[in-house]
Scaffold this active site. Structure first.
Site, PDB file in Angstrom:
ATOM      1  N   GLN A  99       0.848  -1.217   0.000  1.00 31.52           N
ATOM      2  CA  GLN A  99       0.000   0.000   0.000  1.00 31.52           C
ATOM      3  C   GLN A  99       0.874   1.255   0.000  1.00 31.52           C
ATOM      4  OE1 GLN A  99      -3.081   0.586  -0.669  1.00 31.52           O
ATOM      5  NE2 GLN A  99      -3.492  -1.589  -0.947  1.00 31.52           N
ATOM      6  N   SER A 100       1.968   1.232  -0.728  1.00 33.03           N
ATOM      7  CA  SER A 100       2.889   2.367  -0.735  1.00 33.03           C
ATOM      8  C   SER A 100       2.384   3.525  -1.601  1.00 33.03           C
ATOM      9  CB  SER A 100       4.245   1.898  -1.269  1.00 33.03           C
ATOM     10  OG  SER A 100       5.019   3.001  -1.658  1.00 33.03           O
ATOM     11  N   ASN A 101       2.285   4.684  -0.960  1.00 32.00           N
ATOM     12  CA  ASN A 101       1.931   5.900  -1.708  1.00 32.00           C
ATOM     13  C   ASN A 101       3.093   6.344  -2.578  1.00 32.00           C
ATOM     14  OD1 ASN A 101      -0.699   6.433  -0.393  1.00 32.00           O
ATOM     15  ND2 ASN A 101       0.583   6.561   1.432  1.00 32.00           N
TER      16      ASN A 101
END
Ligand SMILES: Cc1ncc(COP(=O)(O)O)c(C=O)c1O
Length: 354
Positions: A99-101
């Site tokens: 879930q890396s921005n």
């Protein structure tokens, strides 16, 4: 990556403080690509402010930087991609949690310049759930590999991926958030954010007393450099979303000193100069906390501004905690930097207690 000073930046070390114009001129000399919609709005939040104390909270809407749902990384990538494009690379390699921005905004930036993207993602709390950032990575056509390691163990896997691409005749560019060169260039984005905030507050007739950010490395580093370069009496407070055994002040100080050096100043940052509060992480990084949930609901219900569950809700919980315990003078102007992270919200629907 190579983090270079532009050739025409003054050789003479700048005497601090600089004027906002002089700092903006220095920033303008770096190779850079336009990715963010700037300036982002600075919104006064009177109903939220009244609900928590006798202070003025202004939210810097960096969730609205605009690149595939925006966020703080877009400002940082303007400088990083300046180097990427100079290198003639055809593929970007990057990694973090699923879930890396950071990886989502890197993927969008790469696509904007016609580059391919290979992501090596650590499983993390949400794993392969096709939601939020991972969904967006896949929509934008990133080649995604998910592995069972911790984020900080990714570097050798990223290097292996870059080597494999090289062997296939590709020209990969590894954007590593673990390398000081990348970190210090990325931090320039938040030096510029300080220039932007100071100009916006001046137009509103307000001073800048505190900046709060849910920061881990580049954002608080850049904010500290900006405040010091301009000689502001402002306190930059970084509320940690991630627990590190050795704390974060040393790493932020290291990046800030390197970033100040790139700008041609000899400002040095000591860990003791950096304000970090680790008390709002809750159970762990990536897990919703009770205080974060309260902060999210309060801001959403008083101002219609939505925070993310992993970073900004915990950052805002820190600000609320500091106001409630009387650590902030009455009437102070506090800029809270909304660093985005909103796509992940939808992966956390079940964790919000609604
Ligand atoms: C939404 C959000 N806020 C804050 C951060 C921390 O940013 P930095 O590492 O620049 O301090 C991140 C990092 O990924 C993020 O995605």
């Amino acid at each position: 990556m190579d983090a270079r000073q532009p050739d025409d930046i003054d050789d003479v070390m700048a005497q601090l403080p600089l004027t906002t114009e002089a700092l903006a001129e220095r920033l303008a000399k770096f190779p850079r690509v336009p990715l963010a919609h700037l300036p982002t709005p600075l919104e006064l939040c009177p109903r939220f402010s009244r609900a928590i104390g006798d202070i003025n909270v202004l939210v810097k809407r960096d969730d609205l930087t605009g690149l595939a749902f925006g966020g703080n990384k877009t400002r940082q990538l303007e400088f990083v991609f300046g180097e990427v494009l100079r290198s003639g690379a055809d593929t970007i390699v990057a990694g973090a949690y699923t879930q890396s921005n950071w990886c989502r905004q890197i993927t969008a930036a790469a696509r904007k310049f016609g580059l391919d993207v290979s992501l090596v993602l650590a499983h993390g709390v949400k794993g392969p759930m096709l939601q939020g950032n991972l969904l967006l990575d896949r929509i934008m056509g990133a080649d995604v590999t998910i592995i069972e390691v911790l984020d900080e163990e990714l570097q050798p896997h990223l290097e292996a991926k870059a080597n494999a691409l090289r062997a296939q005749g590709r020209k990969p560019f590894l954007i590593s958030s673990f390398e000081l060169a990348t970190q210090s260039l990325a931090a320039l984005g938040y030096v510029e954010a300080v220039v932007e905030i100071v100009r916006q507050l001046a137009a509103m007739g307000r001073t800048l007393d505190h900046i709060y950010v849910a920061g881990s490395e580049m954002s608080p580093a850049g904010l500290n450099v900006g405040v010091k370069a301009l000689g502001l009496p402002t306190r930059v407070v970084s509320i940690s979303p991630i627990a590190y055994p050795e704390g974060r002040a040393e790493e932020i100080a290291r990046i800030a000193t390197a970033c100040a050096g790139l700008l041609g100043t000899n400002a040095r940052f000591d860990p003791a100069d950096i304000v970090v509060d680790d008390a709002y992480i809750g159970e762990a990084y990536g897990i919703v906390s009770d205080q974060g949930r309260e902060a999210m609901m309060l801001l959403a219900r008083s101002e219609g501004i939505v925070l993310d569950p992993v970073y900004t809700s915990k950052g805002m919980a820190g600000l609320i905690g500091h106001v409630r315990r009387g650590a902030i003078t009455k009437g102070a102007n506090i800029v809270f930097v909304h660093t985005g992270g909103l796509p992940a919200l939808f992966a956390y629907a079940q964790d919000l207690g609604l």
